[in-house]
Scaffold this motif. Structure first.
Motif, short mmCIF file in Angstrom:
data_model
loop_
_atom_site.label_atom_id
_atom_site.label_comp_id
_atom_site.label_asym_id
_atom_site.label_seq_id
_atom_site.Cartn_x
_atom_site.Cartn_y
_atom_site.Cartn_z
N PHE A 268 0.81 -1.23 0.00
CA PHE A 268 0.00 0.00 0.00
C PHE A 268 0.83 1.27 0.00
O PHE A 268 0.49 2.28 0.59
N GLY A 273 4.98 9.86 -9.62
CA GLY A 273 5.75 10.33 -10.77
C GLY A 273 5.01 10.11 -12.08
O GLY A 273 3.78 10.14 -12.13
N LEU B 41 -3.03 2.58 6.17
CA LEU B 41 -3.82 2.54 4.93
C LEU B 41 -3.93 1.09 4.46
O LEU B 41 -4.97 0.66 3.96
N GLY B 42 -2.82 0.34 4.64
CA GLY B 42 -2.79 -1.07 4.22
C GLY B 42 -3.82 -1.91 4.97
O GLY B 42 -4.39 -2.85 4.40
N GLY B 45 -6.82 -1.09 3.11
CA GLY B 45 -6.66 -1.50 1.71
C GLY B 45 -6.80 -3.01 1.54
O GLY B 45 -7.37 -3.48 0.55
N LYS B 46 -6.27 -3.76 2.49
CA LYS B 46 -6.35 -5.22 2.36
C LYS B 46 -7.78 -5.71 2.48
O LYS B 46 -8.13 -6.73 1.88
N PRO B 91 12.48 18.03 -5.20
CA PRO B 91 12.82 19.45 -4.98
C PRO B 91 11.59 20.36 -5.16
O PRO B 91 11.57 21.48 -4.66
N ALA B 134 -7.56 7.44 -0.20
CA ALA B 134 -6.36 6.88 -0.83
C ALA B 134 -5.94 7.62 -2.09
O ALA B 134 -4.76 7.61 -2.45
N CYS B 137 -2.82 9.85 -1.91
CA CYS B 137 -1.44 9.36 -1.91
C CYS B 137 -0.78 9.65 -3.25
O CYS B 137 0.26 10.29 -3.33
N LYS B 138 -1.47 9.18 -4.33
CA LYS B 138 -0.82 9.39 -5.62
C LYS B 138 -0.94 10.83 -6.09
O LYS B 138 -0.09 11.31 -6.84
N HIS B 141 2.21 12.04 -4.59
CA HIS B 141 3.41 11.33 -5.06
C HIS B 141 3.71 11.55 -6.53
O HIS B 141 4.84 11.36 -6.98
N THR B 142 2.70 11.95 -7.29
CA THR B 142 2.94 12.18 -8.72
C THR B 142 3.91 13.34 -8.94
O THR B 142 4.81 13.26 -9.76
N ARG B 145 7.19 13.37 -5.17
CA ARG B 145 8.11 12.30 -4.75
C ARG B 145 8.91 11.84 -5.96
O ARG B 145 8.38 11.79 -7.06
N ILE B 146 10.16 11.47 -5.71
CA ILE B 146 11.00 10.92 -6.76
C ILE B 146 11.43 9.52 -6.35
O ILE B 146 11.99 9.34 -5.27
N LYS B 147 11.15 8.56 -7.20
CA LYS B 147 11.55 7.18 -6.92
C LYS B 147 13.06 7.07 -6.94
O LYS B 147 13.72 7.58 -7.84
N LYS B 148 13.64 6.37 -5.94
CA LYS B 148 15.09 6.21 -5.91
C LYS B 148 15.52 4.76 -6.11
O LYS B 148 16.68 4.46 -6.20
N GLU B 149 14.58 3.85 -6.10
CA GLU B 149 14.96 2.45 -6.28
C GLU B 149 13.92 1.72 -7.10
O GLU B 149 12.83 2.23 -7.33
#
Lengths: 306, 149
Positions: A268, A273, B41-42, B45-46, B91, B134, B137-138, B141-142, B145-149
């Motif tokens: 979750f 992005g 949230l999980g 969500g579950k 940033p 929910a 969140c996105k 995050h859109t 947030r920057i994905k690092k992995e």
């Protein structure tokens, strides 16, 4: 001295001629022309439209709901080679593609060639679309014709030298455009084949999720297929989506389907992005298509994140 | 001379240490808070996903826990915490503070509605409130947030 100059000039002309010949933009084969008179189905075309993710770049950035169907472009992709200004592909005759023929559209989708015979940059993922079947190109074309014409004027790309010389892309295409199916799925499992077509061709997932060859300037490095890499817009990383433990190995097929429907990972955490727009497109596909994508993603080789 | 050099060295070292503590602080704190929000949230969500059975009381408790963690979350992004600690903060949080704050506010509003509604009566009701909470969140995050992995 004069002979040397003439010799050098001859070599230069020969070299330039070879370059010119090698980089001639390709067009669809005349033997498929009977396909042109077939009629397309806009309902099938709509599925291809969402699977292909057209709106993610050709609608205004962050567009929601019906605005995703206004394909006026005007979205900029800022990359290390410069800024790509996404063109208008709405049916507007003046600024969009309303005046194109279906052959023009097929040349763009399958060969990355414009109606005036120039190369498009592979920021437009024709490398993946090139393996689309002709009927689907026709359906997509028919669907796009039903959308609202948008007046937005196109802006030229703003690229650094030598990337601003589009003719040179002919060489790039020779090296990287030829499509080879990445996964050998055979032709007995239609469901898996559908997943392959959705991921490798329409969804063009490999364009971001596969690291690029040749210092990042080439095509996808297929030996590291879908194993993640640097983000093309130069900020952050694109995740590994192979079944490896550094990828999505712990996800079930149902988890993958749920992620594409809802935007939530099994823990979750949420989508973010540029993937948000992709996920919202995928959520519009029939569930069976998402299941086919999930099956394909669980079938490809597990590759560690590099 | 030596004394002065030593003093300068000590002062600058302690400044450096306090700066690095100040930077590790908010990054670690916001990460822990974000994990806590995700965990709660999980829980809901579950249920929505069909992995666990519907439990309205547990769902409301999870909304309340998210509310407790989320309060003051925006303060964990002070100037100076843009980088380090493997932060995945974009940033844009600092270049567009008003936009970022608006996302946080909307989350607070939607979460408040879910909490005010009390114990959800059934799974259908929970699905509605989950969708409304929910989506935030996105939404954040859109852009932030920057994905690092």
């Amino acid at each position: 001295m004069k002979r040397l100059a003439i010799g050098l000039l001859a070599v230069a002309i020969l070299g330039f001629s070879v370059f010119w010949w090698l980089t001639i933009p390709k067009a669809i084969d005349s033997t498929v022309k009977d396909w042109i008179s077939k009629s397309g189905d806009p309902i099938l075309g709509e599925t291809i439209f969402w699977a292909g993710g057209c709106a993610s770049c050709h609608a205004v950035k962050g567009a929601k709901g019906k605005d995703k169907l206004k394909l006026g472009g005007n979205h900029s992709l800022v990359t290390p080679v410069g800024t790509f200004n996404v063109p208008n592909i709405s049916p507007d005759r003046e600024n969009g593609i309303g005046a194109w023929s279906v052959e023009d559209f097929a040349n763009a989708m399958l060969h990355g060639t414009s109606p005036d015979g120039k190369h498009y940059y592979p920021a437009f993922p024709y490398t993946s679309y090139s393996s689309m079947n002709y009927d689907d190109v026709k359906h997509l074309w028919t669907y796009i014709q039903t959308l609202e014409p948008v007046k937005t004027q196109n802006k030229p790309h703003d690229l650094t030298f030598p990337f601003n010389i589009s003719r040179g892309l002919g060489l790039w295409k020779l090296a990287f455009k030829e499509y080879q199916p990445v996964l050998n799925v055979g032709n007995t499992d239609n469901f898996l084949q559908r997943g392959q077509y959705l991921v490798e061709t329409l969804g063009h997932c490999g364009e971001c999720h596969t690291p690029r060859a040749s210092l990042g300037y080439g095509g996808g490095n297929t030996s590291r297929w879908l194993s993640g890499g640097p983000a093309p817009e130069g900020n952050g990383k694109i995740p590994n989506i192979t079944p490896h433990e550094t990828g999505i190995g712990s996800w079930s097929e149902a988890d993958i389907v749920y992620y594409l429907e809802s935007g939530f990972t099994p823990d979750f955490d949420s989508v973010g992005g540029s993937m948000t727009s992709v996920q919202e497109n995928m959520a519009k596909l029939p569930k069976s298509d998402l299941e086919a994508v999930a099956k394909y993603l669980k079938t490809i080789p597990a590759v560690a994140l590099n | 001379m030596l004394k002065r050099t030593l003093t300068t060295a000590i002062v600058s070292t302690s400044v450096l240490i306090s700066v690095s503590i100040a930077q590790a602080g908010p990054i670690e704190d916001r990460k822990a808070k974000m994990k806590e929000v995700g965990k709660n949230l999980g829980i809901i969500g579950k249920m929505v996903k069909g992995e666990t059975a519907f439990d309205g009381v547990a769902a409301l408790a999870a909304y309340n826990a998210m509310g407790a963690v989320g309060t003051g979350f925006g303060e964990f992004f002070p100037v100076g915490s843009e980088t380090g600690g493997e932060t995945t903060a974009s940033p844009k949080i600092w270049s567009d503070p008003a936009g970022f704050e608006a996302k946080g506010k909307q989350f607070g509003v939607d979460l408040g509605v879910a909490i005010q509604a009390g114990t959800p009566s059934d799974l259908a009701a929970l699905k509605v409130s989950f969708g409304s909470v929910a989506k935030n969140c996105k939404a954040c995050h859109t852009d932030y947030r920057i994905k690092k992995e």
